[in-house]
Design a protein around this motif. Structure first.
Motif, short mmCIF file in Angstrom:
data_model
loop_
_atom_site.label_atom_id
_atom_site.label_comp_id
_atom_site.label_asym_id
_atom_site.label_seq_id
_atom_site.Cartn_x
_atom_site.Cartn_y
_atom_site.Cartn_z
N ARG A 169 -8.98 -10.38 1.60
CA ARG A 169 -7.75 -9.77 2.09
C ARG A 169 -6.96 -9.22 0.90
NH1 ARG A 169 -6.11 -15.41 3.13
NH2 ARG A 169 -4.51 -16.05 1.63
N LEU A 170 -6.02 -8.36 1.23
CA LEU A 170 -5.14 -7.81 0.20
C LEU A 170 -3.96 -8.73 -0.03
CD1 LEU A 170 -4.95 -3.95 0.92
CD2 LEU A 170 -6.03 -5.09 -1.03
N GLN A 171 -3.60 -8.89 -1.29
CA GLN A 171 -2.42 -9.68 -1.65
C GLN A 171 -1.69 -8.91 -2.75
OE1 GLN A 171 -2.63 -13.58 -3.86
NE2 GLN A 171 -1.89 -14.34 -1.89
N GLY A 172 -0.68 -8.15 -2.33
CA GLY A 172 0.01 -7.29 -3.29
C GLY A 172 -0.91 -6.19 -3.77
N GLU A 173 -1.09 -6.10 -5.10
CA GLU A 173 -1.97 -5.09 -5.69
C GLU A 173 -3.39 -5.59 -5.88
OE1 GLU A 173 -1.07 -1.99 -6.31
OE2 GLU A 173 0.94 -2.40 -5.53
N ASP A 174 -3.65 -6.84 -5.48
CA ASP A 174 -4.96 -7.46 -5.70
C ASP A 174 -5.74 -7.58 -4.41
OD1 ASP A 174 -4.32 -7.72 -8.34
OD2 ASP A 174 -3.81 -9.86 -8.22
N CYS A 175 -7.06 -7.62 -4.57
CA CYS A 175 -7.96 -8.02 -3.49
C CYS A 175 -8.27 -9.50 -3.71
CB CYS A 175 -9.23 -7.19 -3.50
SG CYS A 175 -10.42 -7.69 -2.23
N LEU A 176 -8.02 -10.31 -2.71
CA LEU A 176 -8.22 -11.76 -2.81
C LEU A 176 -9.50 -12.14 -2.08
CD1 LEU A 176 -6.82 -14.32 -3.94
CD2 LEU A 176 -5.79 -14.62 -1.68
N GLY B 101 -12.20 -8.10 -17.61
CA GLY B 101 -11.33 -8.64 -18.64
C GLY B 101 -10.31 -9.60 -18.06
N ASP B 102 -9.10 -9.57 -18.59
CA ASP B 102 -8.05 -10.48 -18.13
C ASP B 102 -7.38 -10.03 -16.84
OD1 ASP B 102 -8.50 -12.05 -20.37
OD2 ASP B 102 -6.98 -11.04 -21.57
N ALA B 103 -7.80 -8.87 -16.31
CA ALA B 103 -7.17 -8.35 -15.09
C ALA B 103 -7.55 -9.16 -13.86
CB ALA B 103 -7.55 -6.89 -14.87
N ALA B 104 -8.70 -9.84 -13.90
CA ALA B 104 -9.17 -10.64 -12.77
C ALA B 104 -9.15 -12.12 -13.16
CB ALA B 104 -10.56 -10.21 -12.34
N GLY B 105 -9.22 -12.98 -12.16
CA GLY B 105 -9.20 -14.41 -12.44
C GLY B 105 -9.74 -15.22 -11.29
N LEU B 106 -9.99 -16.49 -11.55
CA LEU B 106 -10.52 -17.43 -10.55
C LEU B 106 -9.71 -18.71 -10.61
CD1 LEU B 106 -14.22 -18.25 -9.79
CD2 LEU B 106 -12.64 -20.10 -10.35
N SER B 107 -9.37 -19.23 -9.44
CA SER B 107 -8.65 -20.51 -9.37
C SER B 107 -9.33 -21.42 -8.36
CB SER B 107 -7.19 -20.28 -8.97
OG SER B 107 -7.11 -19.70 -7.68
#
Length: 383
Positions: free
Chosen positions: A301-308, A343-349
């Motif tokens: 889903r979309l979350q702000g400017e990111d795809c989650l 790079g640092d633009a993406a992340g995982l939690s």
């Protein structure tokens, strides 16, 4: 028969050379303005407008002849010696540049002086009618200024080219790292599947045969996906469905899968099989150790400017025993692939909800995943 310009289309480096040419013109105009004001100050601000006009006329003509001559000579040399990197970037070499500087300084001063006379209505003394000492002084000053400007632009161009080469090298290194990480994914997934198959052979030979057939079909379906750098999110979900169909042969009704992929996100592009190790971990360490199994949910889903992207399970969560906790290879592999690609633009939690289970979220900027709409493919459905 002479070649027409259209027969030699400009290469991307040569196009950048003409863009640099225009930027050089802007810098040359700024420098001409500074010199004009400086000459006006040295003359006690006597007719400052005239000083600036002559400065612009002479300086811009010198720049146009030198820098334009550089590009034209490099373009002609490129036709004669195709593939030479220096010529591709608009640099004909220092011997030709000396010719350009001398010719540009003489021609630029003469043309600029005539143009300045036409604009101001004055009649300045011609360069060629001056005494030898005045001629030598004028040519020396003009030549040094032209040579200094050429050296400045040359150094600036080399620094820009070096930065571009370094950036290209970083991109190649990142792509190479991504391919190596992707190559690690295939044996890891196959090892886990074969380990499950080995256990099932001793328990139920018929189901083991069915699982082997599913494995063959799965490997055939994912072979292409594992060889490309990226594919649409819709294809990623379809490959996950193939894998879960394989796992359901072993776990039966103990494994329930749910997919949620909005049509607006189906065409977004991401590294192939990025979610595969997360789904494997959810089954192996979360759901399979539970007698009752559980539910695996994969959604986007979309979350702000990111795809989650979310992979969540109702498994053992933090209660997983040390024997089923795994080595963390899958999780680290996904992190490394995200770093290599974005790079640092993406992340995982990773988190463990209070109600149990495990939840992994990946966020990637939507603009980095944009891609043309894919062709028809089976859309994920809840199972």
């Amino acid at each position: 028969m002479s070649a027409t310009p259209s027969a030699y289309p400009m290469s991307p480096p040569e196009q950048r050379g003409w863009h640099h040419f225009l930027r050089h013109g802007a810098l040359a105009a700024l420098w001409c303005g500074v010199i004009g004001l400086l000459l006006a100050a040295l003359s006690g601000w006597h007719r400052p407008g005239t000083q600036v006009i002559y400065s612009f006329c002479i300086g811009m003509n010198c720049w146009l002849l030198i820098d334009g001559g550089r590009l034209l000579i490099a373009r002609r040399l490129r036709r004669r010696y195709p593939g030479c990197e220096g010529f591709e970037h608009g640099w004909p070499g220092w011997p030709w540049m000396v010719v350009c500087v001398i010719g540009g300084a003489l021609g630029g001063f003469t043309i600029g002086q005539l143009l300045g006379d036409a604009l101001t209505g004055l009649r300045t003394r011609s360069l060629w009618s001056a005494q030898w000492s005045q001629l030598a002084t004028t040519l020396t000053i003009t030549g040094l200024a032209s040579l200094g400007g050429t050296a400045f632009f040359y150094t600036r161009g080399r620094m820009t080219a070096a930065q571009m080469e370094a950036e290209q090298a970083r991109r190649v290194a990142a792509e190479t790292q991504l391919l190596l990480l992707q190559a690690q994914l295939e044996p890891h997934m196959l090892f886990n599947t074969l380990a499950n198959l080995r256990v099932l052979i001793g328990l139920d030979a018929t189901r083991a045969q069915t699982m082997l057939d599913q494995l063959i079909a799965f490997l055939r379906a994912t072979l292409e996906a594992s060889r490309v750098g990226h594919h649409p999110l819709q294809t990623e979900f379809a490959r996950l469905q193939d894998y879960l169909s394989l796992m359901q042969v072993r776990m039966g009704e103990r494994l329930q899968a749910r997919f949620e992929l909005p049509p607006a996100l189906a065409g977004l592009s991401l590294p192939a099989l990025l979610l595969q190790p997360l789904v494997e971990n959810a089954i192996k360490h979360g759901l399979e150790p539970q007698i009752e199994g559980g539910v695996l949910e994969v959604s986007a889903r979309l979350q702000g400017e990111d795809c989650l992207l979310i992979v969540a399970d109702s498994g053992r969560g933090q209660a997983a025993s040390p024997g089923t906790a795994g080595t963390g290879f899958g999780l680290q592999q996904v992190r490394d692939r995200l770093q290599a690609r974005y790079g640092d633009a993406a992340g995982l939690s990773l988190s463990y909800p209070a109600e149990g289970g495990c939840r992994i979220e990946i966020h990637i900027p939507h603009r980095l995943m944009s891609a043309p709409a894919p062709g028809p493919a089976p859309a994920p459905t809840a199972s």
